[in-house]
Design a protein around this motif. Structure first.
Motif, PDB file in Angstrom:
ATOM      1  N   TYR A   3       0.854  -1.182   0.000  1.00 15.43           N
ATOM      2  CA  TYR A   3       0.000   0.000   0.000  1.00 15.43           C
ATOM      3  C   TYR A   3       0.893   1.235   0.000  1.00 15.43           C
ATOM      4  CZ  TYR A   3      -3.461  -3.380   1.674  1.00 15.43           C
ATOM      5  OH  TYR A   3      -4.275  -4.471   1.811  1.00 15.43           O
ATOM      6  N   GLU A   4       0.776   2.046  -1.046  1.00 13.59           N
ATOM      7  CA  GLU A   4       1.555   3.275  -1.139  1.00 13.59           C
ATOM      8  C   GLU A   4       0.611   4.468  -0.940  1.00 13.59           C
ATOM      9  OE1 GLU A   4       3.857   5.911  -4.516  1.00 13.59           O
ATOM     10  OE2 GLU A   4       3.671   3.752  -4.841  1.00 13.59           O
ATOM     11  N   PHE A  63      -2.362   3.746  -3.268  1.00 17.19           N
ATOM     12  CA  PHE A  63      -2.171   3.103  -4.561  1.00 17.19           C
ATOM     13  C   PHE A  63      -1.959   1.621  -4.302  1.00 17.19           C
ATOM     14  CE2 PHE A  63      -0.341   7.374  -5.568  1.00 17.19           C
ATOM     15  CZ  PHE A  63      -1.268   7.737  -6.525  1.00 17.19           C
ATOM     16  N   VAL A  64      -2.586   0.775  -5.125  1.00 22.76           N
ATOM     17  CA  VAL A  64      -2.392  -0.672  -5.050  1.00 22.76           C
ATOM     18  C   VAL A  64      -2.031  -1.181  -6.443  1.00 22.76           C
ATOM     19  CG1 VAL A  64      -3.952  -0.974  -3.078  1.00 22.76           C
ATOM     20  CG2 VAL A  64      -4.857  -1.190  -5.393  1.00 22.76           C
ATOM     21  N   ASP A  65      -1.275  -2.269  -6.481  1.00 21.63           N
ATOM     22  CA  ASP A  65      -0.862  -2.845  -7.760  1.00 21.63           C
ATOM     23  C   ASP A  65      -1.976  -3.643  -8.418  1.00 21.63           C
ATOM     24  OD1 ASP A  65       1.713  -1.790  -7.509  1.00 21.63           O
ATOM     25  OD2 ASP A  65       2.426  -3.557  -6.432  1.00 21.63           O
ATOM     26  N   ASN A  66      -2.803  -4.289  -7.594  1.00 18.76           N
ATOM     27  CA  ASN A  66      -3.850  -5.160  -8.116  1.00 18.76           C
ATOM     28  C   ASN A  66      -5.108  -4.995  -7.271  1.00 18.76           C
ATOM     29  OD1 ASN A  66      -5.455  -7.796  -8.122  1.00 18.76           O
ATOM     30  ND2 ASN A  66      -4.094  -8.081  -9.873  1.00 18.76           N
ATOM     31  N   MET A  67      -6.142  -4.417  -7.857  1.00 18.73           N
ATOM     32  CA  MET A  67      -7.373  -4.109  -7.121  1.00 18.73           C
ATOM     33  C   MET A  67      -8.022  -5.367  -6.554  1.00 18.73           C
ATOM     34  SD  MET A  67      -9.285  -1.659  -6.026  1.00 18.73           S
ATOM     35  CE  MET A  67      -8.946  -0.222  -7.035  1.00 18.73           C
ATOM     36  N   GLU A  68      -8.086  -6.416  -7.349  1.00 17.03           N
ATOM     37  CA  GLU A  68      -8.754  -7.633  -6.891  1.00 17.03           C
ATOM     38  C   GLU A  68      -8.053  -8.214  -5.660  1.00 17.03           C
ATOM     39  OE1 GLU A  68      -8.303  -6.837 -10.147  1.00 17.03           O
ATOM     40  OE2 GLU A  68     -10.447  -6.467 -10.447  1.00 17.03           O
ATOM     41  N   ARG A  88      -8.684   2.866 -11.641  1.00 18.15           N
ATOM     42  CA  ARG A  88      -9.748   2.095 -10.994  1.00 18.15           C
ATOM     43  C   ARG A  88      -9.703   2.412  -9.507  1.00 18.15           C
ATOM     44  NH1 ARG A  88      -8.924  -3.950 -12.293  1.00 18.15           N
ATOM     45  NH2 ARG A  88     -10.721  -4.056 -10.957  1.00 18.15           N
ATOM     46  N   VAL A  89     -10.873   2.594  -8.924  1.00 20.72           N
ATOM     47  CA  VAL A  89     -11.005   3.002  -7.532  1.00 20.72           C
ATOM     48  C   VAL A  89     -12.033   2.124  -6.839  1.00 20.72           C
ATOM     49  CG1 VAL A  89     -11.834   4.909  -6.061  1.00 20.72           C
ATOM     50  CG2 VAL A  89     -10.384   5.406  -8.021  1.00 20.72           C
ATOM     51  N   ALA A  90     -11.809   1.864  -5.559  1.00 17.75           N
ATOM     52  CA  ALA A  90     -12.794   1.178  -4.727  1.00 17.75           C
ATOM     53  C   ALA A  90     -12.613   1.693  -3.306  1.00 17.75           C
ATOM     54  CB  ALA A  90     -12.607  -0.330  -4.769  1.00 17.75           C
ATOM     55  N   GLU A 100      -9.706   4.289   0.623  1.00 18.67           N
ATOM     56  CA  GLU A 100      -9.783   4.210  -0.836  1.00 18.67           C
ATOM     57  C   GLU A 100      -8.564   3.487  -1.372  1.00 18.67           C
ATOM     58  OE1 GLU A 100      -9.969   7.218  -4.714  1.00 18.67           O
ATOM     59  OE2 GLU A 100      -9.886   8.067  -2.701  1.00 18.67           O
ATOM     60  N   PHE A 101      -8.794   2.594  -2.321  1.00 15.89           N
ATOM     61  CA  PHE A 101      -7.724   1.949  -3.066  1.00 15.89           C
ATOM     62  C   PHE A 101      -7.778   2.486  -4.486  1.00 15.89           C
ATOM     63  CE2 PHE A 101      -8.216  -2.115  -0.350  1.00 15.89           C
ATOM     64  CZ  PHE A 101      -7.411  -1.599   0.655  1.00 15.89           C
ATOM     65  N   MET A 102      -6.600   2.805  -5.048  1.00 12.10           N
ATOM     66  CA  MET A 102      -6.499   3.308  -6.421  1.00 12.10           C
ATOM     67  C   MET A 102      -5.512   2.439  -7.189  1.00 12.10           C
ATOM     68  SD  MET A 102      -6.148   7.398  -5.772  1.00 12.10           S
ATOM     69  CE  MET A 102      -6.144   7.743  -7.521  1.00 12.10           C
ATOM     70  N   GLU A 103      -5.953   1.961  -8.330  1.00 13.65           N
ATOM     71  CA  GLU A 103      -5.079   1.199  -9.220  1.00 13.65           C
ATOM     72  C   GLU A 103      -4.903   2.020 -10.481  1.00 13.65           C
ATOM     73  OE1 GLU A 103      -5.430  -3.321 -10.318  1.00 13.65           O
ATOM     74  OE2 GLU A 103      -6.523  -2.124 -11.804  1.00 13.65           O
TER      75      GLU A 103
END
Length: 107
Positions: A3-4, A63-68, A88-90, A100-103
């Motif tokens: 997680y960045e 920031f995440v490398d892989n949303m899933e 992509r955001v979730a 929030e996660f952002m790919e």
């Protein structure tokens, strides 16, 4: 999972110099990458479909490398959506707060 830190999003009811509007969520926002402290201000229209938690509580974004992979086993608050090309955001709920996660994918 790596997680960045990306930004912190702060809900407001005040008018700002908005950088954009995400129509499906009815969200006005400022560009966090233009702020020296990576703050994103967000204002929701009264008919925004976003959950109350996101409309009323600040969120931290990573920031995440892989949303899933990032969403695996998490309490999903808002499922993955794309606010712009290559993004992509979730949102998840973590200890009562939105995260929030952002790919980001290069075009």
């Amino acid at each position: 999972m790596n997680y960045e830190f990306s930004h912190i999003g702060i809900p407001t009811t005040e008018e700002k110099a908005w950088d954009g509007f995400y129509e499906p969520g009815k969200i006005h926002y400022t560009a966090f990458d233009k702020d020296e402290y990576n703050i994103e201000w967000v204002k929701f229209d009264t008919d925004s479909p976003m959950p109350e938690l996101i409309r009323t509580i600040p969120h931290v974004a990573y920031f995440v490398d892989n949303m899933e992979d990032a969403l695996q086993g998490k309490d999903i608050l808002v499922d993955t959506f794309s606010p712009g090309e290559g993004v992509r955001v979730a949102f998840i709920k973590h200890n009562g707060a939105p995260v929030e996660f952002m790919e980001i994918k290069d075009a």
